[in-house]
Design a protein around this motif. Sequence first.
Motif, PDB file in Angstrom:
ATOM      1  N   ASP A 193     -14.079  17.776  14.212  1.00 19.06           N
ATOM      2  CA  ASP A 193     -14.908  18.982  14.155  1.00 19.06           C
ATOM      3  C   ASP A 193     -16.221  18.779  14.909  1.00 19.06           C
ATOM      4  N   TYR A 194     -16.790  17.581  14.789  1.00 18.76           N
ATOM      5  CA  TYR A 194     -18.062  17.258  15.444  1.00 18.76           C
ATOM      6  C   TYR A 194     -17.941  17.326  16.966  1.00 18.76           C
ATOM      7  N   MET A 227     -21.589  11.286  11.027  1.00 24.34           N
ATOM      8  CA  MET A 227     -21.249  12.500  10.274  1.00 24.34           C
ATOM      9  C   MET A 227     -22.355  12.876   9.293  1.00 24.34           C
ATOM     10  N   ARG A 254     -28.206   9.807  14.504  1.00 23.33           N
ATOM     11  CA  ARG A 254     -27.955   9.992  15.929  1.00 23.33           C
ATOM     12  C   ARG A 254     -28.277   8.707  16.684  1.00 23.33           C
TER      13      ARG A 254
END
Length: 124
Positions: A98-99, A12, A16
């Motif tokens: 949401d991601y 979040m 990555r």
Amino acid sequence: KQWYQRRVRGVMDGFRPGSAHWRPAINMCTPCGMNYEYIIKSEDYTCEFDHFLRAVGHKSEDRVDERVNFNPRRPKDRADVYKFYASVSDDLLDALYDYFRSDCDIFQYDCKELIETVKLQKQR
């Protein structure tokens, strides 16, 4: 379990990781940006792949019954999923939803229901 909370927080916050499991599929294969004729979900592999083979002219004996990305030892009740996500705060669960929301919508995953179920499990 705390490592899972830290991993979700890292994702979040912009980290990555190399694992594709932590990246939205829509960012890797751009299903909306390409003119794909077929997108096959691994969860529906047997049904969808059979349809795909017929559509491209293969005979039924070419059919493949083996599911990919499937762990036969995984509990069917998803208790393992709830256990890991129980360590994640509600605000991070919402951020995670949401991601991955685009993936959930495109691939018809009921992610919101999963998030709400995890939150209910945590209250018990």
